[in-house]
Design an enzyme around this catalytic site. Structure first.
Site: not given
Length: 261
Positions: A66, A112, A115, A135
């Site tokens: 992200a 992300g 993911e 994270e």
């Protein structure tokens, strides 16, 4: 289709979606996620597209995570939950797309990026690929479905290990634990992704959609409920023209011509 953060091309029967922010390792800012969602809707509606490949521009990253600046600017728990849900909506959209989605992972697929890759149906990794859910190094947990999908793909123990340590693993380790399905030399990544996409696109489209739907929905059910779901989907396909074409072509020793109905 013209976008700012992504590129979309159609090489029928394949649609190729590329994260296109290589200068920042294809960081997943909100605008990029929104463009991906729009592009997926358009590819879903395009009858010339039977399979979708998602990759990242450049040699360094599929998507390195992200946008950290956006994360740092989140003002409250409410805003944080909203940011998480926006990413989760996109990963669910990828899963629910009736057309198969092949992830071609080059370089980093972190946070992300990992993911989003896990929301695909098949992950093909270049030998230079790196995967991780780091994270915790930022004081966060995975927010785009990482805790749930890592557990479903590689089991609770390995999900705990990856999410608690934030450790980054290479493509061969990702293959060993079942996170990815294929590893190829980086120079051959898109060739292999196109090969797989073309192979799947050559099959009966209603059967492909039903297979994807049954596996995704059945994975969370008891074995008895999953088997019942399978029987219902199987039965639905028996009422299609494509099963007559497929079985007839087999008996007549010719290639089937799918109509998708």
């Amino acid at each position: 289709m013209t976008f700012e953060d992504i590129l979309v091309t159609v090489e029928a029967p394949i649609g190729i979606l590329t994260f296109n922010r290589p200068s920042v390792l294809n960081a997943l800012r909100t605008h990029l996620l929104e463009e991906v969602s729009v592009a997926l809707h358009e590819l879903e509606a395009n009858d010339d597209v039977r399979a979708i490949v998602i990759t990242g521009a450049g040699e360094k990253a599929f998507a390195a995570g992200a946008d950290i600046g956006e994360l740092n600017a989140l003002a409250s728990a409410h805003h944080g939950a909203g940011q998480s849900r926006s990413g989760q909506r996109l990963t669910r959209q990828i899963e629910r797309t009736s057309k198969p989605v092949i992830m071609a992972v080059n370089g980093f697929a972190l946070g992300g990026g990992c993911e989003i890759a896990m929301a695909g149906d098949v992950i093909v990794a270049g030998e230079n690929a790196k995967f991780g859910q780091p994270e915790v190094n930022l004081g966060l947990i995975p927010g785009y479905g990482g805790t749930a999908r890592t557990t479903r793909r590689v089991g609770k123990g390995m999900a705990m290990y990856l999410c608690l340590t934030g450790e980054i693993i290479d493509a061969r380790e990702a293959l060993r634990i079942g996170l990815v399905q294929r590893v190829v030399p980086a120079a051959e990544l898109m060739t292999e992704a196109r090969r797989i996409a073309t192979l799947i696109a050559s099959k009966a489209p209603l059967a492909i959609a039903a297979c994807k739907r049954t596996i995704n929905n059945g994975a969370h059910l008891s074995i008895d409920d999953a088997l019942e779901l399978e029987a219902l989907e199987f039965g639905t396909l028996v009422d299609t023209e494509d099963i007559r074409e497929g079985t007839g072509a087999f008996l007549e020793k010719r290639k089937p011509v799918w109509k998708g109905r």
